[in-house]
Design an enzyme around this catalytic site. Structure first.
Site, PDB file in Angstrom:
ATOM      1  N   LYS A 157       8.564   0.980  10.624  1.00 24.45           N
ATOM      2  CA  LYS A 157       8.829   1.256  12.040  1.00 24.45           C
ATOM      3  C   LYS A 157       9.794   0.273  12.696  1.00 24.45           C
ATOM      4  O   LYS A 157      10.549   0.638  13.585  1.00 24.45           O
ATOM      5  CB  LYS A 157       7.524   1.193  12.855  1.00 24.45           C
ATOM      6  CG  LYS A 157       6.523   2.244  12.540  1.00 24.45           C
ATOM      7  CD  LYS A 157       5.288   2.064  13.397  1.00 24.45           C
ATOM      8  CE  LYS A 157       4.466   0.856  13.037  1.00 24.45           C
ATOM      9  NZ  LYS A 157       3.738   0.941  11.783  1.00 24.45           N
ATOM     10  N   LYS A 199       6.118   3.564  17.926  1.00 24.79           N
ATOM     11  CA  LYS A 199       6.163   4.949  17.456  1.00 24.79           C
ATOM     12  C   LYS A 199       6.709   5.878  18.541  1.00 24.79           C
ATOM     13  O   LYS A 199       7.484   6.793  18.265  1.00 24.79           O
ATOM     14  CB  LYS A 199       4.767   5.391  17.016  1.00 24.79           C
ATOM     15  CG  LYS A 199       4.336   4.680  15.733  1.00 24.79           C
ATOM     16  CD  LYS A 199       2.863   4.833  15.478  1.00 24.79           C
ATOM     17  CE  LYS A 199       2.477   4.209  14.140  1.00 24.79           C
ATOM     18  NZ  LYS A 199       1.023   4.030  14.008  1.00 24.79           N
ATOM     19  N   ALA A 226       0.826  -1.210   0.000  1.00 24.40           N
ATOM     20  CA  ALA A 226       0.000   0.000   0.000  1.00 24.40           C
ATOM     21  C   ALA A 226       0.863   1.264   0.000  1.00 24.40           C
ATOM     22  O   ALA A 226       0.597   2.200  -0.764  1.00 24.40           O
ATOM     23  CB  ALA A 226      -0.921  -0.008   1.214  1.00 24.40           C
ATOM     24  N   THR A 275       9.042  -1.740   3.104  1.00 25.55           N
ATOM     25  CA  THR A 275       8.643  -3.130   3.362  1.00 25.55           C
ATOM     26  C   THR A 275       7.838  -3.172   4.660  1.00 25.55           C
ATOM     27  O   THR A 275       7.871  -2.230   5.445  1.00 25.55           O
ATOM     28  CB  THR A 275       9.877  -4.052   3.468  1.00 25.55           C
ATOM     29  OG1 THR A 275      10.699  -3.610   4.550  1.00 25.55           O
ATOM     30  CG2 THR A 275      10.687  -4.058   2.184  1.00 25.55           C
ATOM     31  N   GLY A 315       1.573   8.818  10.255  1.00 24.90           N
ATOM     32  CA  GLY A 315       1.140   8.850   8.849  1.00 24.90           C
ATOM     33  C   GLY A 315       1.457  10.178   8.197  1.00 24.90           C
ATOM     34  O   GLY A 315       2.614  10.533   8.003  1.00 24.90           O
ATOM     35  N   GLY A 375     -11.713  -2.687   7.294  1.00 19.05           N
ATOM     36  CA  GLY A 375     -10.298  -2.638   6.927  1.00 19.05           C
ATOM     37  C   GLY A 375      -9.493  -1.682   7.794  1.00 19.05           C
ATOM     38  O   GLY A 375      -8.343  -1.380   7.499  1.00 19.05           O
ATOM     39  N   ASP A 409       2.044  -1.172  18.641  1.00 12.96           N
ATOM     40  CA  ASP A 409       2.297  -0.242  17.535  1.00 12.96           C
ATOM     41  C   ASP A 409       2.546   1.169  18.077  1.00 12.96           C
ATOM     42  O   ASP A 409       3.493   1.850  17.671  1.00 12.96           O
ATOM     43  CB  ASP A 409       1.091  -0.263  16.583  1.00 12.96           C
ATOM     44  CG  ASP A 409       1.215   0.769  15.475  1.00 12.96           C
ATOM     45  OD1 ASP A 409       2.032   0.546  14.560  1.00 12.96           O
ATOM     46  OD2 ASP A 409       0.520   1.797  15.528  1.00 12.96           O
ATOM     47  N   GLY A 456      -3.047   5.247   5.798  1.00 14.43           N
ATOM     48  CA  GLY A 456      -3.561   5.383   4.446  1.00 14.43           C
ATOM     49  C   GLY A 456      -2.406   5.476   3.473  1.00 14.43           C
ATOM     50  O   GLY A 456      -1.351   6.018   3.790  1.00 14.43           O
TER      51      GLY A 456
END
Lengths: 332, 170
Positions: free
Chosen positions: A121, A221, A13, A92, A150, A203, A217, A313
């Site tokens: 990350k 960050k 994506a 990746t 993002g 999704g 996650d 996104g």
């Protein structure tokens, strides 16, 4: 016209978003005197290489129709080492166990004398300091705006716009999935399990939501922020993490009655790194809903600065990558 | 000690200074003054709410001085608990003896649970509660939170604390 050659390593994506945004912005960039040529693209099945510049439209179509961009057998490391170019875009998938394949790709890029721009990350949450030093030792740029928040330009804001300030602390909501779940639970009085299912159908949450809902996650960050902004050498194992799986709709309602919302808040201050559900006053700038991300930075000169925006996104993440590419294009 | 007083001033110039001077003379530290000039008492005086920190032993002397100078002292109260925090606890709150959890805070003498709401959706399901804790100062409040964290950990309750708010730049 300054020609900047780049490779896109990883064509999911994010990688495709980068290709799409370069296609869409080609004319604008040419007007600014910059010509971006993608000379190599790789995914898990193979690659396309063209020293004269890949036709991005047909590469995207091939990926869509055949599931891979591959025209040849060369892999990511072949492109990074052997194809002449300036910037490696490492996109990746994140792996927080050992950081691979991103970690190897990044070190190889620095060895080959190429700048790195990444959204990945894992390598930064595990071995930030070594990567930064590898870049500095070789006189190269290492840019990673897309790894956190993002589209929200947290690192650009702190390192460039707020240069000269000392950052005292940072709080933020850095995971859109959990923010969506908490927002929906509060709005609809629905239990966690049901909202998670809804998020998976849309999704917004992955089939295995563990990384998001357990706060891992967010912790990754936060570690990247701590390392980049406070010069720490932390890994995500240094973060005290509490996830959102035990939160009940009743708790959110009690919070609401008392003018609070509950958010999964990341906090970095001095040496303490925590990710935990916190009560946030409804009118506080951190109280953003839906999948939005937000970061609030407390500095000595500027005071408090808060920015929010889309935390995930394809095109939104590509926005941060493109900005890093252009920073390097202008400054190298 | 922290004291709050309602004073009644005559509606002539210079009265507020008259009311505040004795507090500073007795080394009191004034924390807030609410002066509602357009709101008169039935006696035609103007009410003023003041809050200040002062030593307990000079409080009577202060009241004497105020009344001698013509300032009416309508109310004197001690503001004992002036720091407050809200937390949410999630888990088997009732089974884990909520009374004991509250006792642990109240028995400190410097902090109290002053409000609690409980929501129990069904037997065997986890309950959620919202607690307000008051304490005599920020330091004491932070000790009370430490106690609550320890209790929550022992009883396997998820404790949701507020974000830090009064963290502005130096």
């Amino acid at each position: 016209m300054k020609t900047v050659r780049i490779s896109i390593i990883g064509f999911g994506a994010v990688g495709q978003g980068v290709a799409r945004s370069i296609l869409a912005k080609r004319e604008d960039l040419n007007k600014q005197g910059i010509d971006l040529q993608v000379v190599g693209i790789s995914d898990s099945k193979g690659s396309e290489i063209n020293a004269g510049g890949i036709n991005l439209k047909s590469a995207l179509e091939r990926k869509k129709n055949k599931g891979t961009v591959a025209k040849g057998k060369e892999n990511a490391l072949d492109i990074i080492r052997d194809v002449e170019h300036n910037i490696v875009v490492e996109a990746t998938p994140t792996n927080i166990e050992n950081g691979e394949p991103g970690l190897g790709n990044m070190f190889a890029a620095f060895e080959a004398g190429r700048h790195v721009v990444t959204s990945n990350k894992g390598p930064l949450a595990l071995r930030f300091k070594e990567l930064k030093e590898a870049a500095e030792d070789n006189g190269l740029y290492f840019r990673y705006e897309a790894t956190v928040g993002g589209a929200v330009p947290i690192f650009n804001l702190i390192h460039e716009a707020l240069a000269g300030n000392t950052v005292i602390g940072i709080e933020g909501i850095l995971n859109g999935t959990t923010n969506y779940i908490l927002t929906r639970m509060a709005e609809e009085r629905m239990p966690y399990e049901l909202v998670l299912k809804e998020a998976q159908e849309l999704g917004i949450a992955e089939a295995d939501p563990t990384y998001d809902v357990e706060g891992i996650d967010s912790a990754c960050k936060l570690v990247i922020i701590a390392n980049s902004v406070f010069g720490q050498d932390a890994t995500y194992r240094d973060v005290e993490v509490t996830g959102i799986t035990k939160i009940t709709p009743e708790a959110l309602e009690l919070a609401n009655k008392n003018n609070y919302v509950v958010k999964l808040v990341c906090e970095a201050r001095g040496n303490g790194l925590t990710v935990a559900p916190r009560l946030v006053p409804k009118r506080h700038p951190l109280a953003v809903g839906g999948t939005l991300n937000v970061a609030s930075i407390l500095t000595d000169l500027a005071g408090r600065i808060t920015i929010s925006g889309k935390g995930a996104g394809s095109i939104e993440t590509a926005s941060s990558i493109l900005s890093d590419i252009l920073f390097i294009a202008r400054n190298s | 000690m922290i004291v709050s007083m309602t004073l009644e001033l005559k509606d002539i110039p210079g009265q507020l200074v008259l009311a505040l001077a004795p507090i500073s003379e007795l080394h009191g530290n004034i924390m807030s003054v609410v002066h509602q000039h357009d709101e008169k008492t039935p006696r035609g005086t103007i009410p003023v709410q003041i809050t200040f920190e002062i030593e307990h032993k000079v409080l009577n002397k202060l009241i004497d001085r105020l009344e001698k100078s013509g300032v009416g002292v309508a109310r004197v109260g001690e503001e004992r608990l002036r720091s407050t925090v809200s937390v949410i606890l999630i888990g088997h709150i009732v089974h884990s003896d909520m009374g004991d959890t509250i006792d642990r805070i109240d028995s400190t003498g410097f902090a109290e649970v002053v409000d609690m709401s409980l929501s129990m959706p069904a037997i065997e399901k986890t309950s959620s509660s919202y607690l307000v804790i008051n304490a005599v100062g920020e330091k004491e409040l932070s000790i009370a939170l430490d106690i609550l964290r320890e209790v929550a950990h022992k009883k396997d309750l998820l404790m949701i604390e507020p974000i830090r708010q009064n963290s502005e730049a130096a």
